[in-house]
Scaffold this active site. Structure first.
Site, short mmCIF file in Angstrom:
data_model
loop_
_atom_site.label_atom_id
_atom_site.label_comp_id
_atom_site.label_asym_id
_atom_site.label_seq_id
_atom_site.Cartn_x
_atom_site.Cartn_y
_atom_site.Cartn_z
N TYR A 144 4.30 6.39 10.23
CA TYR A 144 3.46 5.24 9.89
C TYR A 144 4.24 4.24 9.06
O TYR A 144 4.24 3.03 9.34
CB TYR A 144 2.19 5.71 9.13
CG TYR A 144 1.11 4.65 9.07
CD1 TYR A 144 1.29 3.49 8.32
CD2 TYR A 144 -0.10 4.82 9.74
CE1 TYR A 144 0.30 2.51 8.26
CE2 TYR A 144 -1.09 3.84 9.69
CZ TYR A 144 -0.87 2.69 8.94
OH TYR A 144 -1.84 1.72 8.89
N HIS A 164 0.85 -1.20 0.00
CA HIS A 164 0.00 0.00 0.00
C HIS A 164 0.88 1.25 0.00
O HIS A 164 1.82 1.35 0.79
CB HIS A 164 -0.91 0.02 1.24
CG HIS A 164 -2.05 -0.94 1.15
ND1 HIS A 164 -3.12 -0.91 2.01
CD2 HIS A 164 -2.32 -1.95 0.28
CE1 HIS A 164 -3.98 -1.84 1.68
NE2 HIS A 164 -3.51 -2.50 0.64
N LYS A 209 1.69 -0.45 15.18
CA LYS A 209 3.12 -0.47 15.51
C LYS A 209 3.58 -1.71 16.29
O LYS A 209 4.78 -2.01 16.33
CB LYS A 209 3.48 0.77 16.34
CG LYS A 209 3.51 2.04 15.53
CD LYS A 209 4.65 2.03 14.54
CE LYS A 209 4.44 3.02 13.44
NZ LYS A 209 4.93 2.60 12.15
N TYR A 254 -9.01 5.20 7.85
CA TYR A 254 -9.10 5.60 9.26
C TYR A 254 -10.16 6.70 9.33
O TYR A 254 -9.99 7.75 8.69
CB TYR A 254 -7.76 6.15 9.76
CG TYR A 254 -6.70 5.09 9.98
CD1 TYR A 254 -5.96 4.58 8.92
CD2 TYR A 254 -6.42 4.63 11.27
CE1 TYR A 254 -4.97 3.62 9.14
CE2 TYR A 254 -5.44 3.67 11.49
CZ TYR A 254 -4.73 3.16 10.42
OH TYR A 254 -3.75 2.21 10.64
N PRO A 314 -3.43 -0.03 19.32
CA PRO A 314 -3.25 -0.52 17.95
C PRO A 314 -3.26 0.55 16.86
O PRO A 314 -2.74 0.31 15.77
CB PRO A 314 -4.42 -1.49 17.76
CG PRO A 314 -5.41 -1.14 18.81
CD PRO A 314 -4.65 -0.57 19.95
#
Ligand code: FAD
Ligand code: DHB
Length: 405
Positions: free
Chosen positions: A398, A82, A312, A215, A308
């Site tokens: 991220y 991704h 990570k 998200y 979560p």
């Protein structure tokens, strides 16, 4: 056959690893490649370890590391790369979804490849190499960690009492294992934050309704659309802490997901399918220091837990054991203790970076009912989706900093 506990069968290895989750399994693989013998001790069965549905996102440095040690073949074939994530919010009836492209911002991507698959690859590598492991053990205890002859005792699956002596003990036994409590209280320090919400996680047999993860901030609470494959979706909803999963029928789950993820907005639809797994996950930040005491080295969830949001936990476990394998090899093979001496400080730099990032993502995306928090969250979401600097900061964290940064 039973051997009296005071006279256990004793064997010797270089490193005894407590816990055969991803941290323990990967550590044994990395040590093996350097010619350092280890033995794994795990209290569950292999099937139980494989059956745990957990993380799903690998940072590029985790993928690079796994690939460099011969474990990348199935990730490349079956994983899904991704470029970034979608971030969205719905406020006063108006919804906005923005794509944040990590590759554009920091030149790194992430991969969708489940923790169960990583574990499967690691278990297969262990079996191919014929490395020793004891599964379904009981009564695991750590001894003499402050001496140069530390050991681990346990009762094996056949009821035999055993002792493994080693040069070092690696505590890879997760949050509830015996390794962290083996660091004396006067030495150990802990930092902790619990959050006033939890996640309800579901696995569904339905093709993902999105190309990359969504998200979503919503007045009803956070939602996340993730995936495991072209036919399996992984979805999460913010729920009150200690929520009873029985309160959530499949119909209620799909309705909440549709609302929070914006079904029907700008022509986007959420596909529904049979839910095959549901559970409530607590949200906590936790760090224990130091990560080394005497000849005990902690790694992964044994030393730290992150909420979560931001994916990570598994990546941190991989980074810890990469540093630990280098440190133990330098010490036990080359006789150079410097990396072992700095392991705790080296690992904690990344741990605190990820602890901050996970807290930041969590705080940005979960509703608290406080109107002031709400305005700050919306402001932050607008900033990370409209400013180069804001987006690059999120992307860098991220997609993951290089191991050993
Ligand atoms: P673990 O995977 O916990 O492995 C520890 C091992 O030690 C286990 O196999 C355990 O059985 C064993 N053990 C425990 N006690 C003993 C004992 N007494 N003797 C011997 N062995 C013992 N992270 C993400 O990034 N994204 C997610 O979506 C996500 N979801 C999660 C969902 C859940 C329910 C949980 C619990 C965690 C989730 N995580 C997630 C976190 C991620 O899964 C962990 O960070 C990761 O598993 C850490 O790996 P580990 O090997 O350090 O610990
Ligand atoms: C997943 C879990 C996360 O916590 C996250 O931030 C992204 C994805 C997952 O389980 O797929």
């Amino acid at each position: 056959m039973t051997t009296p506990a005071e006279n256990p069968l004793t064997e010797r290895t270089r490193v005894v690893i407590v816990g055969a989750g991803p941290a323990g399994l990967l550590l044994s693989h990395l040590l093996d490649l350097e010619g350092v013998e280890s033995v794994l001790v795990e209290n569950r069965s292999p099937d139980y370890v494989l059956g745990r549905i957990r993380a799903g996102v690998l940072e590029s440095s985790s993928v690079d590391l796994l690939t460099s040690v011969g474990l990348g073949e199935r990730i490349a074939r079956e994983g899904d790369e991704h470029r970034g994530i979608h971030l969205q919010w719905t406020h006063e009836g108006h919804g906005e979804r923005h794509h944040l492209d990590f590759v554009d911002h920091v030149g790194r991507s992430v991969w969708i490849y489940g923790q169960t698959e990583v574990t499967k690859d690691l278990m297969a590598a262990r079996e191919r190499a014929g490395r020793a492991a004891y599964y379904e053990v009981a009564d695991v205890a750590l001894h003499d960690l402050e001496t140069d002859r530390p050991s681990v005792t346990f009762t094996d699956a056949e009821g035999v009492s055993r002792r493994i002596e080693a040069d070092a003990v690696a505590g890879c036994d997760g949050f509830h294992g015996p390794s962290r409590p083996a660091v004396p209280e006067g030495v150990r320090r802990t930092w902790e934050r619990t959050y006033p919400y939890a996640w309800l996680g579901v696995l569904a047999d339905v093709a993902p309704s999105t190309d990359e993860l969504i998200y979503a901030w919503h007045p009803d609470g956070f939602a996340l659309h993730s995936m495991r494959s072209a036919t399996v979706s992984r979805l999460y909803l913010q729920v009150p802490p200690d929520e009873d999963v029985a309160q959530w029928s499949d119909a209620r789950i799909w309705e909440a997901l549709a609302t929070r993820l914006g079904h029907g907005q700008d022509g986007w639809t959420l596909q529904q399918g049979p839910i095959t797994e549901k559970s409530v996950l607590p949200m906590r930040s936790f760090v224990a220091t130091p990560m080394r005491h005497g000849r005990l080295f902690l790694a992964g969830d044994a030393a730290h837990i992150v909420p979560p949001t931001g994916a990570k936990g598994l990546n941190l476990a991989i980074a810890d054991v990469t540093l630990l394998a280098r440190a133990l090899t330098a010490w036990l093979v080359d006789g150079s203790p410097a990396l072992a001496d700095s392991y705790s400080d080296d690992a904690l730099r990344r741990v605190w970076r990820c602890t901050h990032f996970s807290w930041w993502m969590t705080s940005m995306l979960h509703t608290t009912g406080d109107p002031f928090d709400e305005q700050l969250q919306l402001s932050q979401l607008r900033w990370v989706t409209s400013s180069q600097a804001g987006a690059a900061g999120l992307a860098e964290n991220y997609a993951g900093l290089p191991i050993g940064f």
